[in-house]
Scaffold this motif. Structure first.
Motif, PDB file in Angstrom:
ATOM      1  N   TRP A 216       4.498  25.991   2.130  1.00  0.00           N
ATOM      2  CA  TRP A 216       4.304  24.808   2.133  1.00  0.00           C
ATOM      3  C   TRP A 216       5.377  23.757   1.785  1.00  0.00           C
ATOM      4  O   TRP A 216       5.386  22.695   2.177  1.00  0.00           O
ATOM      5  N   SER A 217       6.544  24.396   1.183  1.00  0.00           N
ATOM      6  CA  SER A 217       7.639  23.487   0.921  1.00  0.00           C
ATOM      7  C   SER A 217       8.263  23.043   2.375  1.00  0.00           C
ATOM      8  O   SER A 217       8.539  21.842   2.603  1.00  0.00           O
ATOM      9  N   ALA A 218       8.475  24.041   3.170  1.00  0.00           N
ATOM     10  CA  ALA A 218       8.899  23.857   4.881  1.00  0.00           C
ATOM     11  C   ALA A 218       8.083  23.041   5.353  1.00  0.00           C
ATOM     12  O   ALA A 218       8.416  21.819   6.082  1.00  0.00           O
ATOM     13  N   PHE A 219       6.889  23.171   5.322  1.00  0.00           N
ATOM     14  CA  PHE A 219       5.573  22.370   5.983  1.00  0.00           C
ATOM     15  C   PHE A 219       5.872  20.851   5.415  1.00  0.00           C
ATOM     16  O   PHE A 219       5.799  19.960   6.292  1.00  0.00           O
ATOM     17  N   GLY A 220       5.921  20.752   4.108  1.00  0.00           N
ATOM     18  CA  GLY A 220       6.136  19.354   3.752  1.00  0.00           C
ATOM     19  C   GLY A 220       7.401  18.631   4.049  1.00  0.00           C
ATOM     20  O   GLY A 220       7.533  17.365   4.334  1.00  0.00           O
ATOM     21  N   ALA A 221       8.518  19.450   4.151  1.00  0.00           N
ATOM     22  CA  ALA A 221       9.838  18.898   4.439  1.00  0.00           C
ATOM     23  C   ALA A 221       9.857  18.421   6.135  1.00  0.00           C
ATOM     24  O   ALA A 221      10.196  17.388   6.385  1.00  0.00           O
ATOM     25  N   ALA A 222       9.133  19.288   6.736  1.00  0.00           N
ATOM     26  CA  ALA A 222       8.856  18.884   8.137  1.00  0.00           C
ATOM     27  C   ALA A 222       7.952  17.731   8.243  1.00  0.00           C
ATOM     28  O   ALA A 222       8.086  16.780   9.201  1.00  0.00           O
ATOM     29  N   THR A 223       7.122  17.499   7.517  1.00  0.00           N
ATOM     30  CA  THR A 223       6.048  16.368   7.509  1.00  0.00           C
ATOM     31  C   THR A 223       6.808  15.117   7.262  1.00  0.00           C
ATOM     32  O   THR A 223       6.527  14.145   7.536  1.00  0.00           O
ATOM     33  N   LEU A 224       7.885  15.205   6.278  1.00  0.00           N
ATOM     34  CA  LEU A 224       8.429  14.108   5.729  1.00  0.00           C
ATOM     35  C   LEU A 224       9.468  13.610   7.133  1.00  0.00           C
ATOM     36  O   LEU A 224       9.517  12.555   7.294  1.00  0.00           O
ATOM     37  N   ALA A 225       9.907  14.437   7.899  1.00  0.00           N
ATOM     38  CA  ALA A 225      10.675  14.330   9.158  1.00  0.00           C
ATOM     39  C   ALA A 225       9.869  13.584  10.044  1.00  0.00           C
ATOM     40  O   ALA A 225      10.265  12.614  10.771  1.00  0.00           O
ATOM     41  N   ALA A 226       8.563  14.213  10.285  1.00  0.00           N
ATOM     42  CA  ALA A 226       7.710  13.479  11.119  1.00  0.00           C
ATOM     43  C   ALA A 226       7.308  12.053  10.773  1.00  0.00           C
ATOM     44  O   ALA A 226       7.077  10.962  11.394  1.00  0.00           O
ATOM     45  N   LEU A 227       7.157  11.814   9.423  1.00  0.00           N
ATOM     46  CA  LEU A 227       6.586  10.604   8.756  1.00  0.00           C
ATOM     47  C   LEU A 227       7.547   9.316   9.332  1.00  0.00           C
ATOM     48  O   LEU A 227       7.268   8.121   9.249  1.00  0.00           O
ATOM     49  N   TRP A 228       9.123   9.972   9.398  1.00  0.00           N
ATOM     50  CA  TRP A 228       9.860   8.903   9.777  1.00  0.00           C
ATOM     51  C   TRP A 228       9.457   8.445  11.286  1.00  0.00           C
ATOM     52  O   TRP A 228       9.550   7.155  11.462  1.00  0.00           O
ATOM     53  N   ALA A 229       9.224   9.250  12.131  1.00  0.00           N
ATOM     54  CA  ALA A 229       8.670   8.702  13.300  1.00  0.00           C
ATOM     55  C   ALA A 229       7.639   7.869  13.518  1.00  0.00           C
ATOM     56  O   ALA A 229       7.299   7.136  14.321  1.00  0.00           O
ATOM     57  N   TYR A 230       6.549   7.905  12.395  1.00  0.00           N
ATOM     58  CA  TYR A 230       5.473   6.967  12.248  1.00  0.00           C
ATOM     59  C   TYR A 230       5.823   5.873  11.429  1.00  0.00           C
ATOM     60  O   TYR A 230       4.902   4.981  11.278  1.00  0.00           O
ATOM     61  N   ASP A 231       6.816   5.815  10.642  1.00  0.00           N
ATOM     62  CA  ASP A 231       7.217   4.890   9.708  1.00  0.00           C
ATOM     63  C   ASP A 231       7.121   3.509  10.544  1.00  0.00           C
ATOM     64  O   ASP A 231       7.796   3.311  11.640  1.00  0.00           O
ATOM     65  N   GLY A 232       6.566   2.648   9.764  1.00  0.00           N
ATOM     66  CA  GLY A 232       6.659   1.270  10.463  1.00  0.00           C
ATOM     67  C   GLY A 232       5.139   0.712  10.337  1.00  0.00           C
ATOM     68  O   GLY A 232       5.232  -0.562  10.557  1.00  0.00           O
ATOM     69  N   TRP A 233       4.070   1.478  10.334  1.00  0.00           N
ATOM     70  CA  TRP A 233       2.773   0.875  10.256  1.00  0.00           C
ATOM     71  C   TRP A 233       2.493  -0.091   9.194  1.00  0.00           C
ATOM     72  O   TRP A 233       1.699  -0.524   9.176  1.00  0.00           O
ATOM     73  N   ASN A 234       3.265   0.110   8.271  1.00  0.00           N
ATOM     74  CA  ASN A 234       3.242  -1.057   7.030  1.00  0.00           C
ATOM     75  C   ASN A 234       3.863  -2.311   7.331  1.00  0.00           C
ATOM     76  O   ASN A 234       3.931  -3.163   6.447  1.00  0.00           O
ATOM     77  N   ASN A 235       4.420  -2.508   8.371  1.00  0.00           N
ATOM     78  CA  ASN A 235       5.266  -3.639   8.675  1.00  0.00           C
ATOM     79  C   ASN A 235       4.343  -4.952   8.941  1.00  0.00           C
ATOM     80  O   ASN A 235       4.781  -5.825   8.598  1.00  0.00           O
ATOM     81  N   LEU A 236       3.436  -4.557   9.601  1.00  0.00           N
ATOM     82  CA  LEU A 236       2.506  -5.569   9.951  1.00  0.00           C
ATOM     83  C   LEU A 236       2.097  -6.756   8.870  1.00  0.00           C
ATOM     84  O   LEU A 236       1.937  -7.921   8.906  1.00  0.00           O
ATOM     85  N   PRO A 237       1.617  -6.163   7.721  1.00  0.00           N
ATOM     86  CA  PRO A 237       1.041  -6.976   6.656  1.00  0.00           C
ATOM     87  C   PRO A 237       2.157  -7.803   6.214  1.00  0.00           C
ATOM     88  O   PRO A 237       2.030  -8.762   5.462  1.00  0.00           O
ATOM     89  N   MET A 238       3.360  -7.526   6.349  1.00  0.00           N
ATOM     90  CA  MET A 238       4.538  -8.295   5.836  1.00  0.00           C
ATOM     91  C   MET A 238       4.554  -9.629   6.318  1.00  0.00           C
ATOM     92  O   MET A 238       5.094 -10.642   5.836  1.00  0.00           O
ATOM     93  N   VAL A 239       4.049  -9.500   7.780  1.00  0.00           N
ATOM     94  CA  VAL A 239       4.106 -11.032   8.620  1.00  0.00           C
ATOM     95  C   VAL A 239       2.737 -11.632   8.693  1.00  0.00           C
ATOM     96  O   VAL A 239       2.425 -12.380   9.487  1.00  0.00           O
ATOM     97  N   ALA A 240       1.779 -11.040   7.716  1.00  0.00           N
ATOM     98  CA  ALA A 240       0.185 -11.592   7.658  1.00  0.00           C
ATOM     99  C   ALA A 240       0.312 -13.073   7.717  1.00  0.00           C
ATOM    100  O   ALA A 240      -0.619 -13.544   8.429  1.00  0.00           O
ATOM    101  N   GLY A 241       1.021 -13.527   6.928  1.00  0.00           N
ATOM    102  CA  GLY A 241       1.197 -15.153   6.855  1.00  0.00           C
ATOM    103  C   GLY A 241       1.451 -15.845   8.295  1.00  0.00           C
ATOM    104  O   GLY A 241       1.465 -17.070   8.060  1.00  0.00           O
TER     105      GLY A 241
END
Length: 454
Positions: free
Chosen positions: A196-221
């Motif tokens: 699970w540690s390796a699985f979690g570390a690999a998931t962290l790497a994949a999450l970088w590729a998905y990171d940015g989904w939180n950006n839209l609310p920053m410009v909600a105004g």
């Protein structure tokens, strides 16, 4: 009267920020790192799906908060409403120094990594210097107007989707060594599930590729009809990206023997070609390296542009509340964008680009950001109890199960990251906590200013 931000972003612009901020470098680079951790193509594909669904769950919760509070600043606003000023400030502190600049720097460094495969960057001083140049260029473009930044993002997003779809189609149709037998190959030194540690570390790497989904609310105004366009652009954008990532990675493993994937560009093989380049070379040959490098650079810069556009709105919101340097709240009289905030963000991004490697930068960003992703999702529960009668044009799909699963998995991921990467994790935590005394300094200054006004 001070100038305010304007709602100049359409649904297409908003969706482009979601997709364009996410698709950058990770889908072209992270597969090699993930493969070395879990040891088989099948497990890598599972992790891409898990990371995508986890990110989608977060986006669904953010959609409810974004429609309830469609103001510039995104997570800063939500944390302030849910937990109070100090947690909002600590998020903004992290986002100002690590989150947004780290993402921008990572995209710039990743983009120049692609470019170095086709162009000798020593003429401008190497990858780091080239990264600084593109940060300056795109920060300058985003000082023009939010509508211009949104249109630029829409164009770049459309083109990068065509790049990935074209690359995948070319591999499946014309790859010289393509074979589905590659999916049965494994790392010789690894047998079975790696833990699970390796699985979690690999998931962290994949999450970088998905990171940015939180950006839209920053410009909600600055989004037109936010109650409708925020959930639509977030939900549809995440589903599109999940599909694109899975197709692209199936194409990589179809084109390349697993040993070739393992030896692609990563911290272990810093001078190797990226896995996407290797896969494309199976049907384009070495003559296509220049074209591919340009295409991948374009993708990275598109994500960088989205991060620049969104990230500068957080310090703007903090300064408006008197919790950060007041100059960051200044909106340009002509372009109606927070120019000072964009410039300072660019300077910090350049310093980070000069100081770290791609994987180091992405690890800092993902770990620091996911602490607050979990907290922000918890705000959905807080406001459901505190403001039960508030009008919600969108409610989190699968509530309360989906956000609970997101929070639990996010916490497990963070604990695993502390276990597997204690140095980077502790540095990130220490930096976030360093904002506590700074918060009280600004709070005291703000109280004194109010006293003088009264």
């Amino acid at each position: 009267m001070s100038k305010e931000l304007v709602r100049g972003l359409t649904l297409v612009d908003a969706a482009s920020i979601v997709v364009g901020s996410i698709i950058g470098t990770g889908v072209f680079l992270k597969t090699a790192t993930m493969s070395s951790l879990v040891g088989s193509p099948g497990m890598v594909l599972v992790i891409w799906v898990v990371a995508g669904l986890l990110s989608l769950a977060g986006a669904l919760a953010y959609s409810e908060l974004g429609t309830l509070m469609p103001d510039a600043g995104g997570e800063y606003i939500y944390l302030k409403e849910g937990y109070g000023d100090i947690w909002a400030f600590l998020y903004g502190w992290m986002r100002f120094w690590i989150g947004s600049p780290g993402s921008i720097a990572a995209y710039a460094v990743g983009g120049m990594t692609f470019l170095s495969g086709a162009v000798d960057l020593s003429i401008v001083g190497g990858r780091a210097s080239a990264s600084v140049i593109v940060i300056i260029l795109f920060s300058s473009l985003n000082c023009l107007s939010v509508a211009f930044g949104g249109r630029l993002q829409a164009i770049m997003t459309g083109l990068k989707i065509l790049i990935i779809v074209g690359l995948s189609a070319g591999i499946f149709l014309f790859s010289s060594g393509g074979s589905f037998s590659h999916f049965t190959e494994t790392t010789p030194a690894i047998s079975g599930f790696t833990g699970w540690s390796a699985f979690g570390a690999a998931t962290l790497a994949a999450l970088w590729a998905y990171d940015g989904w939180n950006n839209l609310p920053m410009v909600a105004g600055e989004i037109k009809n936010p109650q409708k366009n925020i959930p639509l652009s977030l939900g549809l954008g995440m589903l599109v990206i999940l599909a694109i990532y899975c197709v692209a990675n199936v194409a990589y493993f179809y084109a390349l023997p697993f040993t070739e994937v393992l030896s692609s560009n990563s911290d272990a093989f810093p001078n190797a070609y990226p896995v996407a380049t290797k896969a494309a070379m199976t049907f384009l040959g070495t003559s296509g390296i220049t074209i591919l490098s340009a295409a991948f650079v374009f993708s990275a810069l598109g994500a960088m542009n989205g991060s620049i556009l969104a990230g500068a709105r957080v310090p703007y919101a903090m300064a408006k509340d008197g919790l950060f340097f007041k100059q960051l709240a200044n909106v340009n009289d002509v372009t109606l964008v927070p120019v000072v905030s964009i410039i300072i963000q660019g300077i910090v991004s350049m310093l980070l680009a000069l100081s770290g490697t791609f994987d180091q930068l992405t690890n800092y960003v993902v770990f620091s950001s996911w602490i607050f992703y979990a907290m922000v999702t918890g705000v959905v529960f807080v406001l459901r109890k505190r403001r039960p009668d508030a009008h919600r044009s969108y409610k989190t799909l699968g509530y309360p199960v989906v956000p609970i699963i997101f929070i639990v998995l996010a916490l497990l991921l963070l604990v695993n990251t502390v276990w597997t990467s204690p140095r980077e994790s502790l540095i990130g935590l220490a930096f976030i906590l360093s904002g506590v005394p700074v918060f009280f300094l600004f709070k005291r200054k703000n109280i004194r200013s109010l006293g003088r006004v009264n």
